[in-house]
Structure formats: C-alpha cells, structure tokens
Design a protein around this motif. Structure first.
Motif, PDB file in Angstrom:
ATOM      1  N   GLN A  41       6.376  -3.581   3.603  1.00 37.25           N
ATOM      2  CA  GLN A  41       5.767  -2.261   3.340  1.00 37.25           C
ATOM      3  C   GLN A  41       5.960  -1.863   1.880  1.00 37.25           C
ATOM      4  OE1 GLN A  41       3.880  -1.018   5.606  1.00 37.25           O
ATOM      5  NE2 GLN A  41       4.569  -2.458   7.164  1.00 37.25           N
ATOM      6  N   LYS A  44       3.479  -3.463  -0.350  1.00 42.37           N
ATOM      7  CA  LYS A  44       2.171  -2.782  -0.301  1.00 42.37           C
ATOM      8  C   LYS A  44       2.187  -1.606  -1.267  1.00 42.37           C
ATOM      9  CE  LYS A  44       0.957  -3.556   4.530  1.00 42.37           C
ATOM     10  NZ  LYS A  44       0.816  -2.917   5.841  1.00 42.37           N
ATOM     11  N   SER A  47       2.000  -2.752  -4.831  1.00 41.82           N
ATOM     12  CA  SER A  47       0.640  -3.201  -5.188  1.00 41.82           C
ATOM     13  C   SER A  47      -0.250  -2.007  -5.490  1.00 41.82           C
ATOM     14  CB  SER A  47       0.011  -3.988  -4.042  1.00 41.82           C
ATOM     15  OG  SER A  47       0.879  -4.969  -3.598  1.00 41.82           O
ATOM     16  N   VAL A 130       0.899   4.391   3.382  1.00 44.39           N
ATOM     17  CA  VAL A 130       1.914   3.361   3.111  1.00 44.39           C
ATOM     18  C   VAL A 130       3.307   3.973   3.200  1.00 44.39           C
ATOM     19  CG1 VAL A 130       2.853   1.863   1.303  1.00 44.39           C
ATOM     20  CG2 VAL A 130       0.404   1.855   1.760  1.00 44.39           C
TER      21      VAL A 130
END
Lengths: 189, 312
Positions: A41, A44, A47, A130
């Motif tokens: 997680q 993510k 990113s 997220v």
C-alpha cells in the motif's frame, strides 16, 4: 499396559507441543504477511506522490520547499522499502510523509485554481483511497501482532516461543502529538 | 433530528396524497371487499354445515378416506380467504404503491421475480440454499443518490415427509441491494455471531475486528483481510451495530460483493401487506404502516451513510 499409557501420553504431549509450535510459526508469518501488505500500500502511495507534486507544482509557487522535502522523503522511502526489516525506520518515515502530505493538502485550499483542476481532484481522491487502504493494512498488521504477542506471552506457547527465539512485535502506533485534541485556533489564523 | 424532519415532511406529503389521491381511487373497492367478505362467510358456513353433515349423518367406513375428505373440507375456507384476499390486494396494490413510490422520488414498484437476482444473491452468499423462490413486492430506484433495490422474498426448501414432499421456509424477508460508496474487489460477508465460526464458503476465512460490541453481534468472513478492514472501518462497524438495533429482526446478514452491499433481513411475515378482508381498506393505519416499513428500509442509507464519500 502402563507402558502404552505412558507412550500415548508422551505422544499426546509431543503432538500438542508441535501444534503450538506450528501455530506460533503461522502467527509469525502472518505478521510478516501483514507488514508486507503495508509495504504494498505504501508503494502505491509513493507512486502517487510524484503525480500530485507535478500537478501541484504548476500552481503552488510558494510551496517549493515543502514539495522538495516531500520528494526527498519519497526517495528515502522507496529506497528503504526494498530493504527487509527496518520496521522502526519505515514507521518513522511513513509518519513524516503522512504529515507533509497533510500539510500539502491543507495548502491546496489556498489555491482555488488548483483545487478545481480535475486532474488534481482525481489525484487527491485516489490518494485518499490509498490512505484508507494503508489504514486498513495497519489495522490488519496490528491484529496479526496482537495474535502473535498473545501467543508469545501466554503459557505454554510462551515457552516454545522462547525456545524458537520468537519475540513480541511492535504495534503501529500514533505519536503523542496526534493523540492530543486538535485546537482549531492553531490553524484558523 | 435531520432524519426525523425528513421523515415528518415525507409523512405529511403522503398523508395529503392518501386522502386526495389514494382513497378516492380505492373507495370503490371497499364495496368489493364487503362482497368478498360476504362470499367468504357464506362459503365457510356452507362448509361447516357440510362437515357436520358428513360427520354425523353420513357413514363412511374407510377412516382414511373420511379423514382426507374432512381435511379437504376444513381447508376450503382458508383457500377461499387467501384467494379473495389476493384478488383484493392486487386491485389496490398498484394505486397505493405508486403513491408511496412518488413520496420518495424516483421509485418503481413491481410484483414478482426480477430477472437474475436469485443467482446473484446466492453468489453473494446472502441467502441459504433453497429449492423454491417466491418474490412478492419489489422496489427499484434511487434515494439520496444511492441506487437501491428492495426485494421481498420467500425461499423454501423441499423436505420429504411421510405423505410425500413439502416445502419449508428457510428465509422470509427482504433482500436489499445497494451501490456501495467504496470500490473493492474482494468478498466479505457479515453474519450473525455464532459459537462455531462456520464459513459460508471455502474461500472466505473468519477474521476478528477491533470493535467489541460488533464482534458480539456479528462474525466476519472474507477473502481479503485488508479490504475487509477498508470496508468495515470502526465507524462503519458502529453503524452496522445501530442498524441491527433499529430493525427488530434478529437475523441480518450483509455481503459486500462486486462493489455492492447486499443486506438480508429476516422478517418472517408479509411486509407491505394490505387488503385484509376483515378490516376496512379505508383505514389510514394500514397505509401509514406500509409507509413506515418502506421508510425504515430506505433509512438504511442514512444509518450506514452510504450517500457520503468521506472514507468513514
């Protein structure tokens, strides 16, 4: 007859201890799995940060220092995520990034053009999702740690834990500052 | 307070429509109801007379045949009552349900099975295994920007008895399908708490969450522990606790499946019932009760805050 009873009793104790040992290993692996899922997680999130900074950079001329800090923290985090262990460092870095991203999100409010930009809106919604997943991963991790810590502390599994070198793990905890009540006047100046 | 005000406003509007639009249309059927009731009384009296006549005046040596005949005669009044009551209900249903739907915005009412729902409910693991399904009232629409389908169902299982086969109800109540306010790809089922945690499917594992009160009321089974916690936040668990309290039913099952929330509420009675032969159809209380039942179902959206996307 007595020999049979002793043998059965011995086998029963042996299998019980084996069962406890297997349970402990499973719990330990579950903690590792839970920690790895937090990493997934977090990746993510890492990113997503460059995308948000790219969009925000076009509008937020006065927040350059904050964005530079975030870029540096993000680079550190990506570098750390590839290394095994380093739980405390990862937790500390994660908290710093969360704090800085929080500051960025609050700063966005001062830029109406940025706030209404559709790509920024989508990026922020994705970021929030997220964050919710990270929160869920942390809860899963804490739940796995609770199970492991219970097994490590309670007899007879505590005995086997000591023999196998399985120790209690730390929970994901909030800072003392985050536990305090928020004073709105600190923000509304 | 906001929810009560909303309820009061809608009830006032419904009350106005009840007297101005519904009663004038269904008033002619009150006469029909009296006729049906009279038919029922006459048939019952004749039937009773026939039973007494057969029992005391006619000699039937075959005990089994006599028992079968008497059973048939005893059941005739019930069959006639149900038939006439269904006839009456079908005449007034459309008028009343349309007005209820109008009070809540864009809802459509229909009766009977909607295509494909039973298979979906089974995949979602919201209903038990069954051999026969009967669909009654269903409502499809949008309330506070949330798509909702309310399906009144009765699922029955076939059982073998000494005299042959019969059907026993395994679930009677409402199955509600709602668009959930989060995207997810996993499958999570929330069932009533049980001593032994038998998973409804091999893919789903039992998981324990932090809310103590929630854990006392429910068991959670999921194929993805993180997504289960993403969906079942501490705030959402609290809302599910409140939902269970607000419905008097002891049996509530929730399934988070394919971005939707399915809720099965066991009521063991015919909800949205109207058209009793023995009571006047111009009795306001019947329709206020149906209105309240419908509102309590839509209130699920407010209780669970499905119309909000704030992550809680």
């Amino acid at each position: 007859m007595i020999t049979t009873i002793v043998l059965v009793g011995f086998l029963f104790i042996l299998f019980s201890f084996y069962g406890i040992y297997v349970g402990l290993i499973k719990k330990k692996n579950k903690v590792s799995e839970a920690f790895a899922s937090i990493d997934v997680q977090l990746k993510k999130r890492y990113s997503l940060i460059p995308n948000i900074l790219t969009i925000a950079g076009k509008f937020m001329e006065h927040e350059k220092s904050l964005m530079t800090e975030l870029t540096e923290l993000r680079t550190k985090a990506v570098d750390l995520s590839s290394k095994k262990g380093k739980l405390k460092e990862k937790i500390a870095l994660d908290k710093e990034i969360s704090s800085k991203m929080g500051q960025l999100m609050v700063s966005v409010e001062n830029y109406p053009q940025l706030k209404s930009d559709q790509t920024m809106v989508t990026a922020m919604q994705t970021y929030n999702e997220v964050e919710e997943h990270i929160s869920a991963a942390r809860r899963f991790y804490n739940s796995a740690v609770l199970e492991l810590n219970n097994a490590v502390e309670i007899f007879p599994s505590s005995m086997i834990a000591v023999m196998c070198g399985i120790e209690q793990q730390e929970y994901f905890q909030v800072d003392e500052i985050e536990r305090k009540d928020v004073n709105a006047s600190d923000y509304l100046k | 307070m906001e929810i009560n005000k909303d309820y009061q406003d809608k009830k006032i509007e419904f009350c106005k429509n009840l007297h101005s639009k519904i009663f004038p249309k269904i008033e002619p059927f009150e006469k029909k109801r009296l006729q049906y009731f009279l038919i029922f009384i006459i048939v019952t009296l004749l039937d009773l007379f026939l039973i007494l006549f057969l029992h005391f005046c006619v000699e039937i040596n075959d005990f089994k045949a006599k028992a079968h005949l008497l059973t048939l005669l005893f059941s005739i009044p019930f069959i006639i009552y149900v038939f006439l009551q269904k006839q009456l209900e079908s005449k007034i249903n459309k008028t009343v349900m349309r007005q209820i739907c109008k009070s809540f915005g864009s809802f459509k009412w229909s009766k009977g099975k909607l295509p494909g729902d039973d298979a979906l409910y089974k995949l979602a693991l919201i209903i038990p295994n069954y051999d026969r399904a009967t669909h009654d009232d269903n409502f499809l629409g949008t309330y506070k920007d949330v798509d909702i389908l309310i399906d009144e169902v009765n699922y029955e299982q076939k059982i073998r008895t000494k005299s042959g086969t019969s059907y026993v109800s395994v679930f009677r109540g409402l199955v509600i399908s709602l668009k959930f306010n989060k995207n997810f790809s996993s499958h999570t089922v929330v069932k009533n708490n049980s001593l032994f945690h038998f998973s409804p499917s091999r893919n789903l594992k039992h998981t324990e969450l932090e809310d103590v009160r929630f854990e006392k009321l429910f068991d959670v089974y999921t194929d993805d522990e993180i997504e289960a916690r993403y969906i079942l936040t501490p705030t959402f668990m609290d809302r599910l606790n409140n939902l269970k309290s607000s419905f008097k039913s002891s049996n509530i099952t929730c399934s988070f499946f394919k971005n939707s929330l399915y809720i099965a509420i066991s009521t063991n009675r015919d909800m949205f019932f109207m058209g009793s032969l023995v009571k006047s159809i111009l009795n306001e209380k019947i329709y206020y009760k149906i209105f309240d039942e419908f509102y309590s179902v839509l209130n699920i959206i407010d209780v669970l805050k499905l119309n909000q996307k704030i992550g809680l």
